[in-house]
Design a protein around this motif. Structure first.
Motif, PDB file in Angstrom:
ATOM      1  N   GLU A 295      -8.285  12.695 -34.517  1.00 45.25           N
ATOM      2  CA  GLU A 295      -7.357  11.562 -34.576  1.00 45.25           C
ATOM      3  C   GLU A 295      -7.304  11.067 -36.007  1.00 45.25           C
ATOM      4  O   GLU A 295      -8.177  11.395 -36.826  1.00 45.25           O
ATOM      5  CB  GLU A 295      -7.871  10.456 -33.632  1.00 45.25           C
ATOM      6  CG  GLU A 295      -6.922   9.325 -33.363  1.00 45.25           C
ATOM      7  CD  GLU A 295      -7.541   8.315 -32.401  1.00 45.25           C
ATOM      8  OE1 GLU A 295      -7.228   7.122 -32.552  1.00 45.25           O
ATOM      9  OE2 GLU A 295      -8.340   8.718 -31.527  1.00 45.25           O
ATOM     10  N   GLN A 296      -6.297  10.280 -36.322  1.00 41.69           N
ATOM     11  CA  GLN A 296      -6.156   9.743 -37.672  1.00 41.69           C
ATOM     12  C   GLN A 296      -5.723   8.292 -37.632  1.00 41.69           C
ATOM     13  O   GLN A 296      -4.924   7.875 -36.794  1.00 41.69           O
ATOM     14  CB  GLN A 296      -5.125  10.551 -38.455  1.00 41.69           C
ATOM     15  CG  GLN A 296      -5.021  10.153 -39.911  1.00 41.69           C
ATOM     16  CD  GLN A 296      -4.149  11.122 -40.680  1.00 41.69           C
ATOM     17  OE1 GLN A 296      -3.859  12.208 -40.217  1.00 41.69           O
ATOM     18  NE2 GLN A 296      -3.736  10.725 -41.847  1.00 41.69           N
ATOM     19  N   ASP A 297      -6.303   7.493 -38.510  1.00 34.99           N
ATOM     20  CA  ASP A 297      -5.923   6.093 -38.660  1.00 34.99           C
ATOM     21  C   ASP A 297      -5.913   5.777 -40.145  1.00 34.99           C
ATOM     22  O   ASP A 297      -6.964   5.524 -40.742  1.00 34.99           O
ATOM     23  CB  ASP A 297      -6.913   5.190 -37.920  1.00 34.99           C
ATOM     24  CG  ASP A 297      -6.508   3.717 -37.959  1.00 34.99           C
ATOM     25  OD1 ASP A 297      -5.527   3.389 -38.664  1.00 34.99           O
ATOM     26  OD2 ASP A 297      -7.162   2.893 -37.299  1.00 34.99           O
ATOM     27  N   GLY A 298      -4.741   5.822 -40.759  1.00 34.61           N
ATOM     28  CA  GLY A 298      -4.658   5.615 -42.208  1.00 34.61           C
ATOM     29  C   GLY A 298      -5.408   6.698 -42.953  1.00 34.61           C
ATOM     30  O   GLY A 298      -5.168   7.885 -42.757  1.00 34.61           O
ATOM     31  N   VAL A 299      -6.343   6.281 -43.814  1.00 29.86           N
ATOM     32  CA  VAL A 299      -7.106   7.257 -44.608  1.00 29.86           C
ATOM     33  C   VAL A 299      -8.336   7.748 -43.861  1.00 29.86           C
ATOM     34  O   VAL A 299      -9.141   8.499 -44.406  1.00 29.86           O
ATOM     35  CB  VAL A 299      -7.545   6.640 -45.953  1.00 29.86           C
ATOM     36  CG1 VAL A 299      -6.346   6.270 -46.792  1.00 29.86           C
ATOM     37  CG2 VAL A 299      -8.441   5.438 -45.743  1.00 29.86           C
ATOM     38  N   TRP A 300      -8.497   7.362 -42.593  1.00 31.72           N
ATOM     39  CA  TRP A 300      -9.689   7.734 -41.828  1.00 31.72           C
ATOM     40  C   TRP A 300      -9.365   8.782 -40.779  1.00 31.72           C
ATOM     41  O   TRP A 300      -8.334   8.716 -40.116  1.00 31.72           O
ATOM     42  CB  TRP A 300     -10.286   6.498 -41.155  1.00 31.72           C
ATOM     43  CG  TRP A 300     -10.812   5.505 -42.139  1.00 31.72           C
ATOM     44  CD1 TRP A 300     -10.111   4.535 -42.789  1.00 31.72           C
ATOM     45  CD2 TRP A 300     -12.150   5.410 -42.620  1.00 31.72           C
ATOM     46  NE1 TRP A 300     -10.924   3.847 -43.636  1.00 31.72           N
ATOM     47  CE2 TRP A 300     -12.180   4.344 -43.559  1.00 31.72           C
ATOM     48  CE3 TRP A 300     -13.332   6.099 -42.347  1.00 31.72           C
ATOM     49  CZ2 TRP A 300     -13.353   3.980 -44.222  1.00 31.72           C
ATOM     50  CZ3 TRP A 300     -14.498   5.737 -42.997  1.00 31.72           C
ATOM     51  CH2 TRP A 300     -14.497   4.683 -43.916  1.00 31.72           C
ATOM     52  N   GLN A 360       2.968   2.956 -51.500  1.00 35.94           N
ATOM     53  CA  GLN A 360       2.303   1.933 -50.705  1.00 35.94           C
ATOM     54  C   GLN A 360       1.134   2.487 -49.905  1.00 35.94           C
ATOM     55  O   GLN A 360       0.143   1.796 -49.658  1.00 35.94           O
ATOM     56  CB  GLN A 360       3.312   1.283 -49.756  1.00 35.94           C
ATOM     57  CG  GLN A 360       4.354   0.412 -50.451  1.00 35.94           C
ATOM     58  CD  GLN A 360       5.389  -0.135 -49.487  1.00 35.94           C
ATOM     59  OE1 GLN A 360       5.524   0.345 -48.350  1.00 35.94           O
ATOM     60  NE2 GLN A 360       6.134  -1.149 -49.933  1.00 35.94           N
ATOM     61  N   THR A 361       1.237   3.748 -49.492  1.00 33.27           N
ATOM     62  CA  THR A 361       0.195   4.348 -48.660  1.00 33.27           C
ATOM     63  C   THR A 361      -0.959   4.905 -49.490  1.00 33.27           C
ATOM     64  O   THR A 361      -2.127   4.761 -49.125  1.00 33.27           O
ATOM     65  CB  THR A 361       0.790   5.472 -47.794  1.00 33.27           C
ATOM     66  OG1 THR A 361       1.893   4.964 -47.043  1.00 33.27           O
ATOM     67  CG2 THR A 361      -0.250   6.039 -46.846  1.00 33.27           C
ATOM     68  N   PHE A 362      -0.617   5.540 -50.613  1.00 33.10           N
ATOM     69  CA  PHE A 362      -1.639   6.178 -51.452  1.00 33.10           C
ATOM     70  C   PHE A 362      -1.634   5.535 -52.839  1.00 33.10           C
ATOM     71  O   PHE A 362      -0.587   5.291 -53.417  1.00 33.10           O
ATOM     72  CB  PHE A 362      -1.362   7.680 -51.599  1.00 33.10           C
ATOM     73  CG  PHE A 362      -1.266   8.403 -50.283  1.00 33.10           C
ATOM     74  CD1 PHE A 362      -2.401   8.777 -49.599  1.00 33.10           C
ATOM     75  CD2 PHE A 362      -0.030   8.686 -49.726  1.00 33.10           C
ATOM     76  CE1 PHE A 362      -2.311   9.447 -48.386  1.00 33.10           C
ATOM     77  CE2 PHE A 362       0.084   9.351 -48.518  1.00 33.10           C
ATOM     78  CZ  PHE A 362      -1.068   9.731 -47.839  1.00 33.10           C
TER      79      PHE A 362
END
Length: 399
Positions: A295-300, A360-362
């Motif tokens: 699974e993925q949540d943002g940078v995690w 905005q994301t990275f």
């Protein structure tokens, strides 16, 4: 290798040059027996000279591993000089500060040795805290005018408990044990209380027993609860263990691995129980640890290790290593998650994003200015991963 609980326990009673402490050695023996019953590997020493204390401390240090719990208990004389605290061996002597310093053991030295090896350390001192130039007749104290230990700055993950507050004398007691150790022996085996609660109960008993003349004091920088006795709450904080997979199936599932760690840094990637750097650390993953990304949540990324530990890890140090078997996309995969997975690969390789969403994301901090996406150097495995993601995006009409 599973984490261990390792304890160094020292009790000095038979002092050669200062007043003896009838109960100190017995306190240490009883604490050692209690800790052994709680599953600790105990190194016990009584009536030790300076060289023996240092030798035993080094022996314990060599056994400690990062995930272990290290505990140091000392019962005996201790003093303060300036901003430093010293444990007094049975052979210490001298008529001035310099001589006592040279023949004693600096508390911070023991603490630093433990912190350099184990991430969780407990220091418990049932010791007097006075200047050695005057010798009182009773109590675990040496000296007179300069009373109290200096503040001890413990590193993250350490807990330091003193048998009495700064500026006071810790009693040796009239029974088998000192008042502090009597209470400690009573509450350490608790299966319901973490270390902080144990010390609160110890403090309550000591205050009552000594009519408020002695108030145990502590300094903690723990970031997680520690239970010294076997406890159901410990099991709740352990990694979730998945059912083992057949070797062939595992080879097709664990297509990612920990990679790119700084060899001069910590040397591990933390597996945590949440998506932040302050979340509880479940374990340390070294370079090459094979993972399944769930699974993925943002940078995690939520990952499963081959050993069966489940948790969250930062994607910066997770790389796709490929598989010889077709692996369908996770059911929860979406256009957004595919977009993030694809661009995260470019971000960690230095691409400077031009779009608002990308910026905005990275973070573009430290990116390779002027280098196009086509010229970013990807590993063969990363290129294959990008191709797979792009194919999935097209199949889902994301692009």
């Amino acid at each position: 290798m599973s984490a261990e609980k390792v304890a160094l326990v020292i009790g000095n009673s038979d002092y050669q040059q200062v007043n003896k402490l009838p109960n100190a050695a017995q306190d240490a023996k009883d604490v050692a027996a209690t800790l052994e019953g709680l599953g600790f590997r105990v190194f016990l020493g009584t009536d030790l000279a300076r060289a023996d204390i240092l030798k035993l401390a080094q022996e314990v240090r060599k056994t400690l591993q990062p995930d272990d719990i290290g505990l140091f208990y000392f019962s005996g004389h201790a003093v303060q000089f300036g901003a430093e605290n010293f444990l007094i061996p049975v052979d210490a002597f001298g008529e001035d500060e310099s001589a006592i310093r040279e023949r004693s053991v600096k508390l911070q030295t023991v603490l630093a040795e433990m912190e350099s090896r184990a991430d969780r350390n407990i220091i418990i001192l049932d010791a007097c805290r006075n200047n050695p130039f005057e010798l009182p007749a009773t109590g675990r104290s040496i000296g007179g005018p300069s009373r109290g230990l200096a503040k001890v700055d413990a590193g993250v993950g350490s807990f330091i408990a003193f048998s009495t507050q700064p500026g006071n004398v810790a009693s040796d007691g009239a029974g088998r044990n000192s008042p502090f150790t009597t209470a400690l022996l009573k509450y350490l085996p608790s299966t319901d209380d973490d270390l902080h609660e144990v010390m609160r109960k110890v403090r309550r008993d000591v205050v009552e027993e000594t009519n408020s003349e002695q108030i145990p004091w502590e300094n903690s920088s723990l970031i997680e609860r520690i239970y010294l006795a076997p406890n159901a709450k410990i099991n709740a904080e352990k990694p979730v263990i998945a059912e083992p997979k057949p070797a062939q199936q595992a080879a097709s599932l664990f297509t990612y691995e920990v990679a790119g760690l700084d060899p001069n840094g910590d040397g591990f990637l933390a597996l945590r129980d949440g998506t932040s750097s302050s979340a509880h650390r479940i374990m340390k993953m070294t370079e090459g640890t094979r993972l399944q990304v769930l699974e993925q949540d943002g940078v995690w990324f939520k990952v499963l290790t081959e050993a069966g530990a489940l948790g969250w890890a930062h994607s910066n140090w997770i790389r796709f290593r490929g598989t010889n078997t077709y692996e369908p996309a996770p059911a929860a995969e979406s256009c957004d998650s595919l977009w993030y997975r694809r661009n995260a690969i470019y971000a960690r390789n230095g691409y400077c994003f031009q779009s608002t969403r990308g910026r905005q994301t990275f973070s573009n901090e430290g990116c390779l200015v002027g280098v196009s996406a086509g010229n970013i150097r990807l590993t063969p495995a990363e290129k294959r991963e990008v191709e797979t993601i792009v194919a999935r995006e097209k199949a889902l009409n994301c692009r």
